[in-house]
Scaffold this motif. Sequence first.
Motif, PDB file in Angstrom:
ATOM      1  N   ALA A 258     -45.410 -39.096 -13.130  1.00 34.72           N
ATOM      2  CA  ALA A 258     -44.165 -39.615 -13.691  1.00 34.72           C
ATOM      3  C   ALA A 258     -43.051 -38.624 -13.366  1.00 34.72           C
ATOM      4  O   ALA A 258     -43.320 -37.482 -12.979  1.00 34.72           O
ATOM      5  N   ASP A 259     -41.790 -39.074 -13.484  1.00 37.18           N
ATOM      6  CA  ASP A 259     -40.673 -38.142 -13.381  1.00 37.18           C
ATOM      7  C   ASP A 259     -40.086 -37.995 -14.788  1.00 37.18           C
ATOM      8  O   ASP A 259     -39.245 -38.778 -15.204  1.00 37.18           O
ATOM      9  N   LEU A 260     -40.603 -37.002 -15.507  1.00 34.17           N
ATOM     10  CA  LEU A 260     -40.129 -36.738 -16.877  1.00 34.17           C
ATOM     11  C   LEU A 260     -39.150 -35.571 -16.871  1.00 34.17           C
ATOM     12  O   LEU A 260     -39.043 -34.820 -17.832  1.00 34.17           O
ATOM     13  N   ASN A 261     -38.445 -35.431 -15.751  1.00 35.50           N
ATOM     14  CA  ASN A 261     -37.459 -34.371 -15.585  1.00 35.50           C
ATOM     15  C   ASN A 261     -36.177 -34.767 -16.326  1.00 35.50           C
ATOM     16  O   ASN A 261     -35.233 -35.262 -15.732  1.00 35.50           O
ATOM     17  N   VAL A 262     -36.190 -34.565 -17.642  1.00 34.50           N
ATOM     18  CA  VAL A 262     -35.074 -35.002 -18.483  1.00 34.50           C
ATOM     19  C   VAL A 262     -34.123 -33.828 -18.747  1.00 34.50           C
ATOM     20  O   VAL A 262     -34.550 -32.674 -18.730  1.00 34.50           O
TER      21      VAL A 262
ATOM     22  N   GLY B 152     -33.876 -41.300 -21.050  1.00 34.01           N
ATOM     23  CA  GLY B 152     -33.981 -42.492 -20.197  1.00 34.01           C
ATOM     24  C   GLY B 152     -35.198 -42.470 -19.270  1.00 34.01           C
ATOM     25  O   GLY B 152     -35.870 -43.487 -19.087  1.00 34.01           O
ATOM     26  N   ARG B 153     -35.479 -41.313 -18.705  1.00 36.52           N
ATOM     27  CA  ARG B 153     -36.599 -41.245 -17.750  1.00 36.52           C
ATOM     28  C   ARG B 153     -37.949 -41.386 -18.455  1.00 36.52           C
ATOM     29  O   ARG B 153     -38.917 -41.851 -17.844  1.00 36.52           O
ATOM     30  N   ILE B 154     -38.015 -40.970 -19.728  1.00 38.70           N
ATOM     31  CA  ILE B 154     -39.278 -41.140 -20.465  1.00 38.70           C
ATOM     32  C   ILE B 154     -39.469 -42.626 -20.767  1.00 38.70           C
ATOM     33  O   ILE B 154     -40.547 -43.189 -20.558  1.00 38.70           O
TER      34      ILE B 154
ATOM     35  N   SER C 195     -46.016 -34.361 -14.405  1.00 38.50           N
ATOM     36  CA  SER C 195     -44.600 -34.411 -14.016  1.00 38.50           C
ATOM     37  C   SER C 195     -44.087 -32.994 -13.757  1.00 38.50           C
ATOM     38  O   SER C 195     -44.716 -32.014 -14.147  1.00 38.50           O
ATOM     39  N   HIS C 196     -42.905 -32.941 -13.131  1.00 30.32           N
ATOM     40  CA  HIS C 196     -42.195 -31.664 -13.082  1.00 30.32           C
ATOM     41  C   HIS C 196     -41.069 -31.718 -14.109  1.00 30.32           C
ATOM     42  O   HIS C 196     -40.717 -32.783 -14.613  1.00 30.32           O
ATOM     43  N   LEU C 197     -40.505 -30.558 -14.413  1.00 33.02           N
ATOM     44  CA  LEU C 197     -39.293 -30.478 -15.236  1.00 33.02           C
ATOM     45  C   LEU C 197     -38.494 -29.293 -14.718  1.00 33.02           C
ATOM     46  O   LEU C 197     -38.999 -28.159 -14.699  1.00 33.02           O
ATOM     47  N   GLY C 198     -37.277 -29.554 -14.275  1.00 33.70           N
ATOM     48  CA  GLY C 198     -36.438 -28.475 -13.758  1.00 33.70           C
ATOM     49  C   GLY C 198     -37.017 -27.874 -12.486  1.00 33.70           C
ATOM     50  O   GLY C 198     -37.839 -28.486 -11.795  1.00 33.70           O
ATOM     51  N   ARG C 199     -36.557 -26.672 -12.194  1.00 36.80           N
ATOM     52  CA  ARG C 199     -37.013 -26.018 -10.955  1.00 36.80           C
ATOM     53  C   ARG C 199     -37.557 -24.608 -11.222  1.00 36.80           C
ATOM     54  O   ARG C 199     -37.014 -23.615 -10.727  1.00 36.80           O
ATOM     55  N   PRO C 200     -38.663 -24.518 -12.010  1.00 41.16           N
ATOM     56  CA  PRO C 200     -39.287 -23.203 -12.178  1.00 41.16           C
ATOM     57  C   PRO C 200     -39.826 -22.736 -10.825  1.00 41.16           C
ATOM     58  O   PRO C 200     -40.005 -23.548  -9.913  1.00 41.16           O
TER      59      PRO C 200
ATOM     60  N   LEU D  92     -45.893 -29.414 -13.440  1.00 42.39           N
ATOM     61  CA  LEU D  92     -46.529 -29.244 -12.117  1.00 42.39           C
ATOM     62  C   LEU D  92     -45.969 -28.043 -11.363  1.00 42.39           C
ATOM     63  O   LEU D  92     -46.688 -27.355 -10.629  1.00 42.39           O
ATOM     64  N   ARG D  93     -44.667 -27.789 -11.542  1.00 45.84           N
ATOM     65  CA  ARG D  93     -44.021 -26.711 -10.766  1.00 45.84           C
ATOM     66  C   ARG D  93     -44.289 -25.315 -11.339  1.00 45.84           C
ATOM     67  O   ARG D  93     -43.698 -24.347 -10.860  1.00 45.84           O
ATOM     68  N   PHE D  94     -45.184 -25.218 -12.333  1.00 40.44           N
ATOM     69  CA  PHE D  94     -45.657 -23.892 -12.756  1.00 40.44           C
ATOM     70  C   PHE D  94     -46.711 -23.401 -11.756  1.00 40.44           C
ATOM     71  O   PHE D  94     -47.264 -22.315 -11.900  1.00 40.44           O
TER      72      PHE D  94
ATOM     73  N   PHE E 175     -40.282 -42.452  -9.541  1.00 38.45           N
ATOM     74  CA  PHE E 175     -39.342 -42.801  -8.479  1.00 38.45           C
ATOM     75  C   PHE E 175     -38.386 -41.644  -8.163  1.00 38.45           C
ATOM     76  O   PHE E 175     -38.076 -41.388  -6.998  1.00 38.45           O
ATOM     77  N   GLY E 176     -37.944 -40.930  -9.203  1.00 35.62           N
ATOM     78  CA  GLY E 176     -36.982 -39.838  -9.000  1.00 35.62           C
ATOM     79  C   GLY E 176     -37.494 -38.729  -8.101  1.00 35.62           C
ATOM     80  O   GLY E 176     -36.722 -37.886  -7.650  1.00 35.62           O
ATOM     81  N   ALA E 177     -38.797 -38.712  -7.835  1.00 36.92           N
ATOM     82  CA  ALA E 177     -39.374 -37.624  -7.017  1.00 36.92           C
ATOM     83  C   ALA E 177     -39.986 -38.122  -5.705  1.00 36.92           C
ATOM     84  O   ALA E 177     -40.585 -37.323  -4.978  1.00 36.92           O
ATOM     85  N   VAL E 178     -39.825 -39.420  -5.379  1.00 39.86           N
ATOM     86  CA  VAL E 178     -40.504 -39.925  -4.171  1.00 39.86           C
ATOM     87  C   VAL E 178     -39.961 -39.330  -2.869  1.00 39.86           C
ATOM     88  O   VAL E 178     -40.593 -39.438  -1.826  1.00 39.86           O
ATOM     89  N   HIS E 179     -38.783 -38.675  -2.963  1.00 38.83           N
ATOM     90  CA  HIS E 179     -38.230 -38.070  -1.740  1.00 38.83           C
ATOM     91  C   HIS E 179     -38.736 -36.643  -1.544  1.00 38.83           C
ATOM     92  O   HIS E 179     -38.308 -35.962  -0.611  1.00 38.83           O
ATOM     93  N   ARG E 180     -39.622 -36.195  -2.415  1.00 38.96           N
ATOM     94  CA  ARG E 180     -40.145 -34.828  -2.309  1.00 38.96           C
ATOM     95  C   ARG E 180     -41.540 -34.841  -1.676  1.00 38.96           C
ATOM     96  O   ARG E 180     -42.421 -35.573  -2.129  1.00 38.96           O
ATOM     97  N   LYS E 181     -41.725 -33.983  -0.656  1.00 35.73           N
ATOM     98  CA  LYS E 181     -43.061 -33.877  -0.052  1.00 35.73           C
ATOM     99  C   LYS E 181     -43.849 -32.850  -0.862  1.00 35.73           C
ATOM    100  O   LYS E 181     -44.101 -31.732  -0.403  1.00 35.73           O
TER     101      LYS E 181
ATOM    102  N   GLY F 229     -33.508 -42.532 -10.146  1.00 36.40           N
ATOM    103  CA  GLY F 229     -33.506 -41.596  -9.030  1.00 36.40           C
ATOM    104  C   GLY F 229     -32.098 -41.156  -8.678  1.00 36.40           C
ATOM    105  O   GLY F 229     -31.188 -41.989  -8.549  1.00 36.40           O
ATOM    106  N   GLY F 230     -31.895 -39.860  -8.509  1.00 37.80           N
ATOM    107  CA  GLY F 230     -30.636 -39.325  -8.024  1.00 37.80           C
ATOM    108  C   GLY F 230     -30.747 -39.188  -6.521  1.00 37.80           C
ATOM    109  O   GLY F 230     -30.414 -40.099  -5.750  1.00 37.80           O
ATOM    110  N   GLY F 231     -31.296 -38.043  -6.088  1.00 33.40           N
ATOM    111  CA  GLY F 231     -31.527 -37.806  -4.663  1.00 33.40           C
ATOM    112  C   GLY F 231     -32.393 -38.899  -4.061  1.00 33.40           C
ATOM    113  O   GLY F 231     -32.167 -39.340  -2.926  1.00 33.40           O
ATOM    114  N   ALA F 232     -33.367 -39.386  -4.826  1.00 36.25           N
ATOM    115  CA  ALA F 232     -34.290 -40.391  -4.280  1.00 36.25           C
ATOM    116  C   ALA F 232     -33.558 -41.680  -3.930  1.00 36.25           C
ATOM    117  O   ALA F 232     -33.771 -42.256  -2.856  1.00 36.25           O
TER     118      ALA F 232
HETATM  119  C1  3PG Z   1     -34.226 -35.456  -9.938  1.00 41.59           C
HETATM  120  O1  3PG Z   1     -33.788 -34.982 -10.994  1.00 41.59           O
HETATM  121  O2  3PG Z   1     -33.471 -35.964  -9.071  1.00 41.59           O
HETATM  122  C2  3PG Z   1     -35.713 -35.512  -9.731  1.00 41.59           C
HETATM  123  O3  3PG Z   1     -36.408 -35.274 -10.908  1.00 41.59           O
HETATM  124  C3  3PG Z   1     -36.111 -34.561  -8.636  1.00 41.59           C
HETATM  125  O4  3PG Z   1     -35.857 -33.246  -9.023  1.00 41.59           O
HETATM  126  P1  3PG Z   1     -35.637 -32.111  -7.906  1.00 41.59           P
HETATM  127  O5  3PG Z   1     -34.314 -32.406  -7.248  1.00 41.59           O
HETATM  128  O6  3PG Z   1     -35.664 -30.816  -8.647  1.00 41.59           O
HETATM  129  O7  3PG Z   1     -36.784 -32.230  -6.926  1.00 41.59           O
END
Ligand code: 3PG
Length: 394
Positions: A18-22, A35-37, A58-63, A117-119, A150-156, A373-376
């Motif tokens: 999931a993208d729980l990056n709130v 909203g993302r939850i 999920s990830h949260l932020g950019r640790p 996940l990003r830990f 969906f918010g993270a589908v652009h990340r490899k 999705g932002g970047g996605a």
């Molecule tokens: C976002 O917030 O656009 C997504 O969760 C992706 O996060 P990221 O840009 O840190 O990969």
Amino acid sequence: LDDLLAEGVSGRRVLVRADLNVPLDKQTGDITDDGRIRAVLPTLSALTGAGAKVVVCSHLGRPKGAPDPQFSLGPVAGRLGELLGTRVHFATDTVGESARSTVDALADGEVALLENLRFNAGETSKDDAERGAFADQLAAFGDAYVDDAFGAVHRKHASVHDVPARLPHVAGRLVLREVEVLSRLTGEPERPYVVVLGGSKVSDKLAVIEALLPTVDRLLIGGGMCFTFLKAQGHEVGSSLLEEEMVETCRTLLERSEGKIMLPVDVVAADAFAPDAAHDTVPADGIPSKRVGLDIGPETVAGFAVALKGARTIFWNGPMGVFEMPAFAHGTRGIAETIAKADAFTVVGGGDSAAAVRALGLDESSFGHISTGGGASLEYLEGKTLPGIAALEN
Ligand code: 3PG
């Protein structure tokens, strides 16, 4: 997801990305927009209702690839449990002892959330083997994999790109809906097709502007990024946000745009970047040298509204000003209200614009679709191959 449900998931462990990056409040750490939850609930409820043991990650932020308490998903587990109406078992690590015992203890229909996940450096590693090793550990928690991030589908990243190669994999309800909606914009959108772009950085939006220009009828530009375009038109922008190295590219884009790009004619300029700063409306070609532009002005809102009138398809990404400060929220509110009332297929993309819609108290249901999705969503509209989608298609 329906294919997986049809196979039967009762008693099976289903790993859901999931993208729980709130967004979190910087002082209190509270979730400021859930909203993302909420967006992932349909997938999770379908799985629990069918008796699956649901393991959410999920990830949260950019640790930086190691545990960092300010980015813990702990508070998200609490909120997710409230929204699902059931306890969410939280693992205090991602693939370690806590994760193993939490997943092993799950009963049918229960939900576990793994720590960020990003830990783990393997999640975002550019090294295929390192990512693969982490994906092996994650994949061990599931008999099947659902991508609903969906918010993270652009990340490899390992959980997006490498896990699906290791497990039977399907798209969740959110990913499917996002792709269905956004593909209406890349296909043959009903015309006139008007795009509104804002947000702070031109450099983040250049590729999408280039990709959209041939297809759109009008491209309205506001937000912090408009000042680099105003500079490219030869105007002074005071101390407003400026990406000097992008000025030339913006000039070329303006020349090539065949008049489709529309820029602000007035801006709200302040003494300082502060909620209570003295401010007034000035012409966009006359921003005083020590002033900072923090919003588009009323004449611009009116002009953009005229351009949006009669549009049949509208895509909006990025706030028009610093909407978090009430004095500089009028532009974003004006544009959002115009889009909400439009007799068009309307799509709001990007975490910030979606958060603005909710923070300004606007009715979410008056928009056709609010993307998570932002970047996605931007990369989707650019027509790029998105690693998460490609992995599902494989
Ligand atoms: C976002 O917030 O656009 C997504 O969760 C992706 O996060 P990221 O840009 O840190 O990969």
